[in-house]
Design an enzyme around this catalytic site. Structure first.
Site, PDB file in Angstrom:
ATOM      1  N   ASP A  10      37.677  68.478  60.763  1.00  0.00           N
ATOM      2  CA  ASP A  10      37.789  69.889  60.366  1.00  0.00           C
ATOM      3  C   ASP A  10      36.541  70.689  60.736  1.00  0.00           C
ATOM      4  O   ASP A  10      35.421  70.194  60.626  1.00  0.00           O
ATOM      5  CB  ASP A  10      38.025  69.944  58.847  1.00  0.00           C
ATOM      6  CG  ASP A  10      38.599  71.279  58.423  1.00  0.00           C
ATOM      7  OD1 ASP A  10      39.147  71.993  59.286  1.00  0.00           O
ATOM      8  OD2 ASP A  10      38.493  71.608  57.234  1.00  0.00           O
TER       9      ASP A  10
HETATM   10  C1  LIG Z   1      42.943  63.386  71.360  1.00  0.00           C
HETATM   11  C2  LIG Z   1      43.148  64.688  70.772  1.00  0.00           C
HETATM   12  C3  LIG Z   1      44.476  65.279  70.802  1.00  0.00           C
HETATM   13  C4  LIG Z   1      42.106  65.282  70.222  1.00  0.00           C
HETATM   14  C5  LIG Z   1      42.189  66.496  69.510  1.00  0.00           C
HETATM   15  C6  LIG Z   1      40.865  67.180  69.428  1.00  0.00           C
HETATM   16  C7  LIG Z   1      40.613  67.742  68.092  1.00  0.00           C
HETATM   17  C8  LIG Z   1      39.248  67.611  67.579  1.00  0.00           C
HETATM   18  C9  LIG Z   1      41.620  68.285  67.381  1.00  0.00           C
HETATM   19  C10 LIG Z   1      41.464  68.833  66.029  1.00  0.00           C
HETATM   20  C11 LIG Z   1      42.338  70.023  65.851  1.00  0.00           C
HETATM   21  C12 LIG Z   1      42.179  70.694  64.573  1.00  0.00           C
HETATM   22  C13 LIG Z   1      43.361  71.422  64.104  1.00  0.00           C
HETATM   23  C14 LIG Z   1      41.009  70.673  63.876  1.00  0.00           C
HETATM   24  C15 LIG Z   1      40.775  71.326  62.592  1.00  0.00           C
HETATM   25  O1  LIG Z   1      39.758  72.289  62.719  1.00  0.00           O
HETATM   26  P1  LIG Z   1      40.142  73.806  62.531  1.00  0.00           P
HETATM   27  O2  LIG Z   1      40.679  74.308  63.831  1.00  0.00           O
HETATM   28  O3  LIG Z   1      41.088  73.915  61.379  1.00  0.00           O
HETATM   29  O4  LIG Z   1      38.798  74.487  62.221  1.00  0.00           O
HETATM   30  P2  LIG Z   1      38.462  75.438  60.984  1.00  0.00           P
HETATM   31  O5  LIG Z   1      38.623  74.574  59.768  1.00  0.00           O
HETATM   32  O6  LIG Z   1      37.053  75.840  61.221  1.00  0.00           O
HETATM   33  O7  LIG Z   1      39.425  76.578  61.009  1.00  0.00           O
END
Ligand SMILES: CC(C)=CCC/C(C)=C/CC/C(C)=C/COP(=O)(O)OP(=O)(O)O
Length: 388
Positions: free
Chosen positions: A47
Site C-alpha cells: 500500500d
Molecule cells: C506483479 C505485479 C502485478 C505487481 C503489481 C505492482 C504493484 C506494486 C501493485 C500494487 C497495486 C496497488 C493497488 C497498490 C496499493 O497502493 P495504492 O495505489 O492504493 O496507493 P495509495 O494507498 O497511496 O492510494
C-alpha cells in the site's frame, strides 16, 4: 524537493564501491537471518504507491512502477532468506472502481512484468519460484489473462518457492468460492461409490439428539410410573449407542421409532410437541442421506474449506505486512490469518520498502518464535504454529 533528495541518495548509493559494499552487507544480514527460524509464508499488502507518487511529484503510474521495483527487492530478500511462499495483494476486486486509465495501467503492468520476471535468468527463475494467480481470472481482460497464464506456465516446473499473485482478489470472494466448491463436492457421491460413513458421535445433531432423549427420560420419570421412567432411560441409552457407532439404515429406523416417535414411546406424557418435528426431520434427513449415497455434511470442517481456498497448497500464513500506515486488512487473507499469524503495519510507503525496513519485522518475528519454542524444538527452523 523530495524527489531531488531521493535521486541524489540513489546516485550516491549506486557509486560502484558503495554499491559493492552495500551488497556485501546485505548478503551478511540475510546470511545471519538464515541462522534463525524463517517464516514459511509471508503476505504483503503493497500500500502507498499513489501517495508515494504524490509526495514525489511523479505520475500515479510511475508510483505503481516504483512499487513493482520494491516488490522485486523484497522477493529477492524473501527467497534468499528461505521464505517458501510469498502472497501479494496486487489487485483487489475493489480496484476496478479506480479510473479506467489506472486500471488499464495496472493490468498492463501485470501483463508485462509477470512474464518478464519468469524469463530464464530473471528473478523467479533464479530462485526456482513458480507463479500462481489467485482470484477470479474471469474479471481480467483476455490479453492480460493470456500473459498471466503464460507466466504461470513458464514457472510451473519451479519447486523451491512460490509467488502467489492475488489478482483480482478479495477474501470474501475467495471464501464464497470455497463454499461453492464444498457444496459441489458434497452434492455428488464420493468417487469409488463408497457408502458414506455415518460416524459422528460428537456432531452437533448427535449431541442435540442425546440431550433431547435424556429430557424425554426425565419427563417420564417425573410424571409417570417407574416403568415409563425405565422406558425413557432405555430410549436415551439406545440413542447414545446409535450415535457412537456407525449407523446403519436399520439403526436409524429403530432409533427414530423407539426413541423419538411420540406415538410409540410417549403418549400421555409426550414432551412439548414443538421439539419433535425437528428431531423427526433430522432423522428423515439422515435417512435420505444414507439412501442417496452422498457424503455426510457433518464431515465438513474448517479443513474442508481450507482445501478449497485459493491458497490450499500454501503453508499456514506466518506473517502479514502492510505498508503506508493504514491499519486494516482490506479483505485480504481473512481466512488465512490464524491465531499465530503475526500482522505488522509499517509507516513507510510501499515503494520505499526495502531490506532495512523489513529487517526489524523479520528479527522481531524470529525473536517471538524463539521465545515460544519449546526446548525440544530448539533446532526447528520452519515457520511454526505455536502461540505467542
Ligand atoms: C506483479 C505485479 C502485478 C505487481 C503489481 C505492482 C504493484 C506494486 C501493485 C500494487 C497495486 C496497488 C493497488 C497498490 C496499493 O497502493 P495504492 O495505489 O492504493 O496507493 P495509495 O494507498 O497511496 O492510494
Amino acid at each position: 524537493m523530495p524527489s531531488q533528495r531521493s535521486y541524489l541518495k540513489g546516485w550516491v548509493l549506486s557509486l560502484p564501491p558503495l554499491d559493492w559494499a552495500l551488497q556485501q552487507i546485505r548478503e551478511l544480514v540475510i546470511g545471519s537471518l538464515k541462522c534463525g527460524p524463517i517464516p514459511q509464508h509471508i503476505a504483503f499488502v503493497m500500500d502507498g504507491n499513489r501517495r508515494f507518487a504524490r509526495t514525489n511529484d511523479i505520475e500515479t503510474i510511475e508510483g505503481h512502477s516504483k512499487g513493482f521495483e520494491a516488490l522485486a527487492r523484497i522477493l529477492e530478500v524473501c527467497y534468499k532468506s528461505g521464505v517458501k511462499v510469498v502472497t501479494i495483494y496486487a489487485f483487489s476486486i475493489e480496484n476496478f472502481k479506480r479510473s479506467r486509465y489506472e486500471v488499464d495501467a495496472l493490468m498492463d503492468m501485470a501483463k508485462t512484468k509477470l512474464v518478464q520476471m519468469s524469463q530464464h535468468g530473471e528473478l523467479l527463475d533464479r530462485y526456482g519460484a513458480s507463479i500462481k494467480i489467485l482470484g477470479d481470472r474471469t474479471m481480467v481482460r483476455e490479453d492480460v489473462r493470456r500473459e498471466m497464464e503464460k507466466a504461470v506456465d513458464m514457472t510451473k516446473h519451479n519447486e523451491s518457492a512460490v509467488l502467489n499473485v492475488c489478482f483480482p482478489y478479495t477474501s470474501r470472494d475467495e471464501i464464497t468460492h470455497s463454499i461453492r466448491e464444498t457444496v459441489k463436492e458434497y452434492s455428488q457421491p464420493p468417487a469409488g461409490d463408497h457408502r458414506p460413513e455415518m460416524k459422528r458421535p460428537f456432531s452437533e445433531s448427535s449431541i442435540q439428539r442425546n440431550i433431547r432423549s435424556r429430557q424425554l427420560a426425565a419427563v417420564a420419570e417425573e410424571e409417570d410410573s417407574p416403568e415409563r421412567a425405565k422406558e425413557g432411560a432405555q430410549a436415551a441409552g439406545g440413542a447414545s449407542d446409535a450415535d457412537s457407532t456407525d449407523m446403519s439404515s436399520a439403526d436409524l429406523n429403530d432409533a427414530a421409532s423407539s426413541t423419538f416417535n411420540p406415538a410409540s414411546s410417549c403418549t400421555s406424557n409426550s414432551p412439548s410437541p414443538d421439539l419433535l418435528p425437528t428431531l423427526d426431520s433430522k432423522y428423515e434427513h439422515d435417512r435420505s442421506l444414507m439412501s442417496s449415497n452422498l457424503p455426510d455434511p457433518e464431515g465438513i470442517t474448517s479443513e474442508t474449506l481450507t482445501k478449497h481456498m485459493y491458497t490450499s497448497e500454501a503453508p499456514p500464513l506466518d506473517l502479514l505486512v502492510r505498508t503506508s500506515g493504514v491499519k486494516r486488512l482490506s479483505d485480504f487473507m481473512l481466512w488465512q490469518c490464524h491465531e499465530d499469524t503475526e500482522i505488522r503495519f509499517l509507516d513507510c510507503l510501499w515503494p520505499e520498502f526495502d531490506l532495512w525496513r523489513f529487517l526489524p519485522v523479520l528479527v522481531e518475528w524470529q525473536w517471538r518464535q524463539r521465545r515460544t519454542q519449546k526446548p525440544d524444538e530448539g533446532s526447528k527452523t520452519v515457520g511454526s504454529t505455536k502461540s505467542s
